[in-house]
Write an enzyme that holds these catalytic residues in place. Sequence first.
Site, PDB file in Angstrom:
ATOM      1  N   HIS A  17      31.571  43.558  26.221  1.00 37.29           N
ATOM      2  CA  HIS A  17      31.414  42.822  27.484  1.00 37.29           C
ATOM      3  C   HIS A  17      30.029  42.192  27.496  1.00 37.29           C
ATOM      4  O   HIS A  17      29.050  42.820  27.896  1.00 37.29           O
ATOM      5  CB  HIS A  17      31.605  43.793  28.661  1.00 37.29           C
ATOM      6  CG  HIS A  17      31.514  43.146  30.013  1.00 37.29           C
ATOM      7  ND1 HIS A  17      31.917  43.790  31.172  1.00 37.29           N
ATOM      8  CD2 HIS A  17      31.079  41.922  30.414  1.00 37.29           C
ATOM      9  CE1 HIS A  17      31.718  42.992  32.204  1.00 37.29           C
ATOM     10  NE2 HIS A  17      31.191  41.855  31.774  1.00 37.29           N
ATOM     11  N   HIS A  19      28.339  38.122  27.989  1.00 33.98           N
ATOM     12  CA  HIS A  19      28.529  36.675  28.222  1.00 33.98           C
ATOM     13  C   HIS A  19      27.452  35.957  27.420  1.00 33.98           C
ATOM     14  O   HIS A  19      26.263  36.199  27.643  1.00 33.98           O
ATOM     15  CB  HIS A  19      28.368  36.346  29.702  1.00 33.98           C
ATOM     16  CG  HIS A  19      29.313  37.107  30.580  1.00 33.98           C
ATOM     17  ND1 HIS A  19      30.519  36.588  31.010  1.00 33.98           N
ATOM     18  CD2 HIS A  19      29.247  38.359  31.098  1.00 33.98           C
ATOM     19  CE1 HIS A  19      31.144  37.491  31.756  1.00 33.98           C
ATOM     20  NE2 HIS A  19      30.392  38.576  31.828  1.00 33.98           N
ATOM     21  N   HIS A 197      37.599  40.495  34.438  1.00 35.65           N
ATOM     22  CA  HIS A 197      36.662  41.205  35.301  1.00 35.65           C
ATOM     23  C   HIS A 197      37.445  41.613  36.553  1.00 35.65           C
ATOM     24  O   HIS A 197      38.113  40.768  37.177  1.00 35.65           O
ATOM     25  CB  HIS A 197      35.520  40.290  35.748  1.00 35.65           C
ATOM     26  CG  HIS A 197      34.470  40.049  34.707  1.00 35.65           C
ATOM     27  ND1 HIS A 197      34.744  39.571  33.465  1.00 35.65           N
ATOM     28  CD2 HIS A 197      33.117  40.234  34.761  1.00 35.65           C
ATOM     29  CE1 HIS A 197      33.606  39.467  32.779  1.00 35.65           C
ATOM     30  NE2 HIS A 197      32.604  39.856  33.548  1.00 35.65           N
ATOM     31  N   GLU A 200      34.515  44.978  40.148  1.00 38.25           N
ATOM     32  CA  GLU A 200      33.043  44.974  40.069  1.00 38.25           C
ATOM     33  C   GLU A 200      32.533  44.960  41.512  1.00 38.25           C
ATOM     34  O   GLU A 200      31.978  45.939  41.990  1.00 38.25           O
ATOM     35  CB  GLU A 200      32.554  43.751  39.282  1.00 38.25           C
ATOM     36  CG  GLU A 200      31.032  43.639  39.181  1.00 38.25           C
ATOM     37  CD  GLU A 200      30.569  42.335  38.493  1.00 38.25           C
ATOM     38  OE1 GLU A 200      31.376  41.387  38.374  1.00 38.25           O
ATOM     39  OE2 GLU A 200      29.380  42.271  38.101  1.00 38.25           O
ATOM     40  N   ASP A 278      26.531  42.962  29.510  1.00 38.26           N
ATOM     41  CA  ASP A 278      26.924  41.913  30.452  1.00 38.26           C
ATOM     42  C   ASP A 278      26.070  40.650  30.285  1.00 38.26           C
ATOM     43  O   ASP A 278      26.496  39.708  29.628  1.00 38.26           O
ATOM     44  CB  ASP A 278      26.861  42.455  31.890  1.00 38.26           C
ATOM     45  CG  ASP A 278      27.808  41.762  32.851  1.00 38.26           C
ATOM     46  OD1 ASP A 278      28.603  40.910  32.409  1.00 38.26           O
ATOM     47  OD2 ASP A 278      27.766  42.076  34.059  1.00 38.26           O
ATOM     48  N   ASP A 279      24.893  40.619  30.893  1.00 37.06           N
ATOM     49  CA  ASP A 279      24.010  39.435  30.862  1.00 37.06           C
ATOM     50  C   ASP A 279      22.576  39.904  30.626  1.00 37.06           C
ATOM     51  O   ASP A 279      21.719  39.832  31.521  1.00 37.06           O
ATOM     52  CB  ASP A 279      24.091  38.692  32.202  1.00 37.06           C
ATOM     53  CG  ASP A 279      25.508  38.287  32.544  1.00 37.06           C
ATOM     54  OD1 ASP A 279      26.033  37.360  31.910  1.00 37.06           O
ATOM     55  OD2 ASP A 279      26.109  38.943  33.427  1.00 37.06           O
TER      56      ASP A 279
END
Length: 343
Positions: A17, A19, A197, A200, A278-279
């Site tokens: 996961h 991005h 997703h 969340e 994630d980011d």
Amino acid sequence: MTDLSNLVKKLPKAELHIHIEGTLEPELLLTLAKKNKIDIPYQSVNEIKQAYQFRNLESFLALYYQGTNVLLHQTDFYHLTIAYFERVAQDHVRHVELSFDPQAHVSRGVPFSCIIEGILQGMEEARDRLNITSKLILCFLRHLSEDRAIDMLKMALPYRNYITAIGLDSTEKDIPPKYFERVFTQARLAGFLTVAHAGEEGPASYIRQAVELLKVRRIDHGIRCTEDPDLVEKLIALKIPLTICPISNIKLKIFSKMTDHNIRALYDRGLFVTINSDDPAYFGGYINDNFMQLIEHLNFQASEIIQLCKNSFMASFLDPSTKESYVKLIDQIAQTEMGLQPA
Ligand code: ADE
Ligand code: ZN
């Protein structure tokens, strides 16, 4: 603690996961803004870092999409991608399932071919030079309509062999997965796997919809599943992995502090949990930092860290024999590092 940080560093892991746009570090953001003559509201790395304070998912996404504006050319996507792989080679990541948000770029006039070919070039170089394999997940933006997602799917079809799965990301509140049932059915018929997703910021019912209507193989986040005990049973019975991103959840105020995070409860309940970043450029932590948070704040022990690394491969879209060989390798390394026998 020292031993466990060593173990975290040495264990091979998969990141499922992530991005690619969320790996745009402030230095590269400034460089690309200058090169491509894009106005951004920052003069320095420090100013950018100061700006990265988020109230919730929505306030993060505003800066995340602003960041994507500097990505214009195939070489920009290549540099972004190879920079991520170089960074996670240090974390001993050996396999990545990389999400990208092409609608955020084609809407600015960037051709789909430039986006995907730049990313694929980075992925190939990572395989050959860094020994990291990867697969690609094309995400639809859920704040756009299903018709726009169908347009995107059509654009992606010529690259069918280079894209493993279709995902769903962006704003979650009040946008249930059922709005995308038709396009996900089309995607599956075209041969793509699916992920989404869900849970969340949105409720447990969105996770259920993602499983039942979008037929996803994994749930990205999924932390709110605990609000529906029947759903928890179902996720366990179907062995549906949750790709959890602890630092992201704190930065976006899903939980107010790491000791409040429910990953310990999810893990102990027997859910198929994996750890991801994630980011990371926006949240200030790559995958090993996420593992360290579990050790420091949630009392995760060596055997649990080892299991989470195994889970990362078992939850991937790699073939069964490759998964098995990573599990064996993890056992060997665990034994050398900690004297731990296979579970
Ligand atoms: N896009 C990038 N990061 C995201 C996240 N954490 N949730 C939803 N969409 C995203
Ligand atoms: Zn995400």
